[in-house]
Design a protein around this motif. Sequence first.
Motif, PDB file in Angstrom:
ATOM      1  N   GLU A 261       0.911  -1.013   0.027  1.00 38.49           N
ATOM      2  CA  GLU A 261      -0.001  -0.009   0.021  1.00 38.49           C
ATOM      3  C   GLU A 261       1.053   1.298  -0.086  1.00 38.49           C
ATOM      4  OE1 GLU A 261      -3.036   0.513   2.862  1.00 38.49           O
ATOM      5  OE2 GLU A 261      -3.867  -1.705   2.657  1.00 38.49           O
ATOM      6  N   ARG A 262       0.435   2.346  -0.681  1.00 37.34           N
ATOM      7  CA  ARG A 262       1.219   3.746  -0.458  1.00 37.34           C
ATOM      8  C   ARG A 262       0.932   4.137   0.866  1.00 37.34           C
ATOM      9  NH1 ARG A 262      -0.451   7.719  -5.275  1.00 37.34           N
ATOM     10  NH2 ARG A 262      -2.291   7.208  -4.675  1.00 37.34           N
ATOM     11  N   ARG A 263       1.757   5.034   1.335  1.00 35.02           N
ATOM     12  CA  ARG A 263       1.626   5.468   2.737  1.00 35.02           C
ATOM     13  C   ARG A 263       0.263   6.327   2.925  1.00 35.02           C
ATOM     14  NH1 ARG A 263       6.799   8.047   5.528  1.00 35.02           N
ATOM     15  NH2 ARG A 263       7.304   5.927   5.255  1.00 35.02           N
ATOM     16  N   LYS A 264      -0.099   6.971   2.017  1.00 38.74           N
ATOM     17  CA  LYS A 264      -1.232   7.824   2.181  1.00 38.74           C
ATOM     18  C   LYS A 264      -2.406   6.848   2.650  1.00 38.74           C
ATOM     19  CE  LYS A 264      -4.373  11.336   0.047  1.00 38.74           C
ATOM     20  NZ  LYS A 264      -4.388  12.138  -1.191  1.00 38.74           N
ATOM     21  N   GLU A 265      -2.652   5.881   1.735  1.00 40.13           N
ATOM     22  CA  GLU A 265      -3.787   4.993   1.848  1.00 40.13           C
ATOM     23  C   GLU A 265      -3.702   3.962   3.011  1.00 40.13           C
ATOM     24  OE1 GLU A 265      -2.347   5.499  -1.046  1.00 40.13           O
ATOM     25  OE2 GLU A 265      -4.094   6.226  -2.119  1.00 40.13           O
ATOM     26  N   ALA A 266      -2.202   3.835   3.439  1.00 36.64           N
ATOM     27  CA  ALA A 266      -2.168   3.102   4.669  1.00 36.64           C
ATOM     28  C   ALA A 266      -2.334   3.848   5.985  1.00 36.64           C
ATOM     29  CB  ALA A 266      -0.644   2.758   4.673  1.00 36.64           C
ATOM     30  N   ILE A 267      -2.265   5.044   5.853  1.00 34.71           N
ATOM     31  CA  ILE A 267      -2.466   5.983   7.187  1.00 34.71           C
ATOM     32  C   ILE A 267      -4.026   5.975   7.140  1.00 34.71           C
ATOM     33  CG2 ILE A 267      -2.414   8.478   7.837  1.00 34.71           C
ATOM     34  CD1 ILE A 267       0.427   8.636   6.995  1.00 34.71           C
ATOM     35  N   ALA A 268      -4.678   6.163   5.966  1.00 32.27           N
ATOM     36  CA  ALA A 268      -6.186   6.403   6.003  1.00 32.27           C
ATOM     37  C   ALA A 268      -6.837   5.061   6.537  1.00 32.27           C
ATOM     38  CB  ALA A 268      -6.658   6.710   4.852  1.00 32.27           C
ATOM     39  N   ALA A 269      -6.285   3.829   6.264  1.00 39.43           N
ATOM     40  CA  ALA A 269      -6.892   2.698   6.291  1.00 39.43           C
ATOM     41  C   ALA A 269      -6.609   2.413   8.004  1.00 39.43           C
ATOM     42  CB  ALA A 269      -6.331   1.448   5.675  1.00 39.43           C
ATOM     43  N   VAL A 270      -5.458   2.593   8.560  1.00 40.87           N
ATOM     44  CA  VAL A 270      -5.163   2.395   9.923  1.00 40.87           C
ATOM     45  C   VAL A 270      -5.941   3.271  10.746  1.00 40.87           C
ATOM     46  CG1 VAL A 270      -3.481   2.686  11.896  1.00 40.87           C
ATOM     47  CG2 VAL A 270      -2.673   1.517   9.646  1.00 40.87           C
ATOM     48  N   ALA A 271      -6.141   4.554  10.165  1.00 34.25           N
ATOM     49  CA  ALA A 271      -7.123   5.701  11.003  1.00 34.25           C
ATOM     50  C   ALA A 271      -8.447   5.212  11.107  1.00 34.25           C
ATOM     51  CB  ALA A 271      -7.017   7.009  10.341  1.00 34.25           C
ATOM     52  N   VAL A 272      -8.918   4.658  10.007  1.00 30.42           N
ATOM     53  CA  VAL A 272     -10.533   3.945  10.294  1.00 30.42           C
ATOM     54  C   VAL A 272     -10.484   2.853  11.396  1.00 30.42           C
ATOM     55  CG1 VAL A 272     -12.153   2.777   8.879  1.00 30.42           C
ATOM     56  CG2 VAL A 272     -11.232   4.672   7.951  1.00 30.42           C
ATOM     57  N   ALA A 273      -9.355   1.860  11.142  1.00 37.99           N
ATOM     58  CA  ALA A 273      -9.457   0.727  11.835  1.00 37.99           C
ATOM     59  C   ALA A 273      -9.220   0.899  13.346  1.00 37.99           C
ATOM     60  CB  ALA A 273      -8.154  -0.202  11.579  1.00 37.99           C
ATOM     61  N   ALA A 274      -8.451   2.166  13.743  1.00 37.24           N
ATOM     62  CA  ALA A 274      -8.154   2.383  15.074  1.00 37.24           C
ATOM     63  C   ALA A 274      -9.208   3.302  15.711  1.00 37.24           C
ATOM     64  CB  ALA A 274      -6.769   3.168  15.189  1.00 37.24           C
ATOM     65  N   GLY A 275     -10.031   3.853  14.699  1.00 34.43           N
ATOM     66  CA  GLY A 275     -11.124   4.955  15.079  1.00 34.43           C
ATOM     67  C   GLY A 275     -10.337   6.072  15.849  1.00 34.43           C
ATOM     68  N   VAL A 276      -9.390   6.652  14.982  1.00 40.16           N
ATOM     69  CA  VAL A 276      -8.806   7.991  15.276  1.00 40.16           C
ATOM     70  C   VAL A 276      -8.712   8.833  14.177  1.00 40.16           C
ATOM     71  CG1 VAL A 276      -7.386   6.990  17.094  1.00 40.16           C
ATOM     72  CG2 VAL A 276      -6.405   7.024  15.039  1.00 40.16           C
ATOM     73  N   PRO A 277      -8.518  10.147  13.980  1.00 42.25           N
ATOM     74  CA  PRO A 277      -8.375  10.982  12.769  1.00 42.25           C
ATOM     75  C   PRO A 277      -7.064  10.619  12.282  1.00 42.25           C
ATOM     76  CG  PRO A 277      -8.845  12.357  15.054  1.00 42.25           C
ATOM     77  CD  PRO A 277      -8.625  10.699  15.656  1.00 42.25           C
ATOM     78  N   LYS A 278      -6.983  10.831  10.797  1.00 40.90           N
ATOM     79  CA  LYS A 278      -5.972  10.633  10.132  1.00 40.90           C
ATOM     80  C   LYS A 278      -4.796  11.481  10.666  1.00 40.90           C
ATOM     81  CE  LYS A 278      -7.789  11.353   6.008  1.00 40.90           C
ATOM     82  NZ  LYS A 278      -8.098  11.507   4.650  1.00 40.90           N
ATOM     83  N   ARG A 279      -5.097  12.624  11.053  1.00 36.81           N
ATOM     84  CA  ARG A 279      -3.956  13.438  11.452  1.00 36.81           C
ATOM     85  C   ARG A 279      -3.167  12.911  12.437  1.00 36.81           C
ATOM     86  NH1 ARG A 279      -1.197  17.426   8.736  1.00 36.81           N
ATOM     87  NH2 ARG A 279       0.424  18.199  10.221  1.00 36.81           N
ATOM     88  N   GLU A 280      -3.873  12.067  13.362  1.00 39.94           N
ATOM     89  CA  GLU A 280      -2.966  11.609  14.463  1.00 39.94           C
ATOM     90  C   GLU A 280      -2.295  10.329  14.103  1.00 39.94           C
ATOM     91  OE1 GLU A 280      -4.358   9.294  18.596  1.00 39.94           O
ATOM     92  OE2 GLU A 280      -5.737  10.601  17.862  1.00 39.94           O
ATOM     93  N   VAL A 281      -2.452   9.719  13.105  1.00 40.59           N
ATOM     94  CA  VAL A 281      -1.987   8.637  12.795  1.00 40.59           C
ATOM     95  C   VAL A 281      -0.620   9.274  11.505  1.00 40.59           C
ATOM     96  CG1 VAL A 281      -1.727   6.597  11.134  1.00 40.59           C
ATOM     97  CG2 VAL A 281      -3.668   6.955  12.382  1.00 40.59           C
ATOM     98  N   PHE A 282      -0.961  10.253  10.987  1.00 41.33           N
ATOM     99  CA  PHE A 282       0.197  10.950  10.204  1.00 41.33           C
ATOM    100  C   PHE A 282       1.156  11.463  10.988  1.00 41.33           C
ATOM    101  CE2 PHE A 282       1.849  14.915   8.543  1.00 41.33           C
ATOM    102  CZ  PHE A 282       2.351  14.598   7.175  1.00 41.33           C
ATOM    103  N   ASP A 283       0.872  12.174  12.186  1.00 37.44           N
ATOM    104  CA  ASP A 283       1.795  12.765  13.026  1.00 37.44           C
ATOM    105  C   ASP A 283       2.659  11.632  13.669  1.00 37.44           C
ATOM    106  OD1 ASP A 283       0.841  15.403  12.504  1.00 37.44           O
ATOM    107  OD2 ASP A 283      -0.490  15.352  14.302  1.00 37.44           O
ATOM    108  N   ALA A 284       2.019  10.687  14.073  1.00 38.52           N
ATOM    109  CA  ALA A 284       2.583   9.371  14.500  1.00 38.52           C
ATOM    110  C   ALA A 284       3.787   8.759  13.605  1.00 38.52           C
ATOM    111  CB  ALA A 284       1.667   8.282  15.192  1.00 38.52           C
ATOM    112  N   VAL A 285       3.599   9.038  12.541  1.00 36.13           N
ATOM    113  CA  VAL A 285       4.515   8.353  11.419  1.00 36.13           C
ATOM    114  C   VAL A 285       5.419   9.519  11.106  1.00 36.13           C
ATOM    115  CG1 VAL A 285       4.744   7.881   9.017  1.00 36.13           C
ATOM    116  CG2 VAL A 285       2.677   7.185  10.307  1.00 36.13           C
ATOM    117  N   VAL A 286       5.298  10.588  10.929  1.00 33.93           N
ATOM    118  CA  VAL A 286       6.092  11.698  10.904  1.00 33.93           C
ATOM    119  C   VAL A 286       7.123  11.620  12.178  1.00 33.93           C
ATOM    120  CG1 VAL A 286       6.577  14.087  10.830  1.00 33.93           C
ATOM    121  CG2 VAL A 286       4.917  13.137   9.481  1.00 33.93           C
ATOM    122  N   ALA A 287       6.615  11.596  13.319  1.00 32.38           N
ATOM    123  CA  ALA A 287       7.553  11.506  14.537  1.00 32.38           C
ATOM    124  C   ALA A 287       8.223  10.428  14.534  1.00 32.38           C
ATOM    125  CB  ALA A 287       6.711  11.778  15.947  1.00 32.38           C
ATOM    126  N   ALA A 288       7.982   9.386  14.135  1.00 32.64           N
ATOM    127  CA  ALA A 288       8.879   8.073  14.471  1.00 32.64           C
ATOM    128  C   ALA A 288       9.794   8.251  13.203  1.00 32.64           C
ATOM    129  CB  ALA A 288       7.978   6.854  13.910  1.00 32.64           C
TER     130      ALA A 288
END
Length: 299
Positions: A261-288
């Motif tokens: 998967e491309r990162r954008k789609e992966a972030i969106a899918a994880v956000a839906v599965a985790a029940g959190v905003p996409k921005r939260e997943v994006f920020d976690a990826v950038v921080a890591a």
Amino acid sequence: MTTEPPRDTPAPAGLLILAGTPIGDVADAPPRLAAELANADVVAAEDTRRLRRLTQALGVHTTGRVVSYFEGNESARTPELVEALTGGARVLLVTDAGMPSVSDPGYRLVAAAVERDIRVTAVPGPSAVLTALALSGLPVDRFCFEGFLPRKAGERLSRLRENENERRTLVYFEAPHRLDDTLAAMAEVFGADRRAAVCRELTKTYEEVRRGGLGELAAWAAEGVRGEITVVVEGAPAPGPGDLAPADLVRLVRLREEAGERRKEAIAAVAVAAGVPKREVFDAVVAAKNEAGAAPGPA
């Protein structure tokens, strides 16, 4: 009067038949199995001695050529069987128990036959996967089959971590002498309270289904277990909003990226599965990513 020279006519197409065999009780053999064993031009068997015992139990006499087809010679023997199929032969493939190609030899031959437009069909039969699922008492509406886990402890843990957040019921095969280590590893990764079922010697005289938490089952298996083993594990619970730590979100994104998967789609899918905003997943990826870039190198 002139006579045209005879034209070359192509040989009739052969037929590859995958036949399910009993996983325990020979009385479970599908009725068509006996007829196919008797009529096949070639019978490819994982173990010819076991095939002989099966045909004797079914009262069948094979008239076709019998050849071995197991993990050690699968690659070398596949071209020979494909040649027989292209010549019009009826080739029957059987393994020691269950359906060929499901954690057993067969995939290479099926793929080669399909590539050459050779017809492939099956004689459905008993399945340890479906039997264990039905007996487990765990949800069966959605499941995934993981086969045998790696033998090495580190690789086994790595594979289990890939399944850690799988919501579907999981099915594994395992050797009896590795069962205690596998259940202990599952308890470590999935949690000691995750429900599971160990299905042993299915359809045989000493059939046993042991149900409980993974920690409890690991303690039971430490005493020693014998027989053919299928393990069924409850899927991961659906995460509630905010249940996953940033590191977990990053790991889930990485797993999806590794799967293509491309990162954008992966972030969106994880956000839906985790029940959190996409921005939260994006920020976690950038921080890591920033943290990894800032890590000191070797001295």
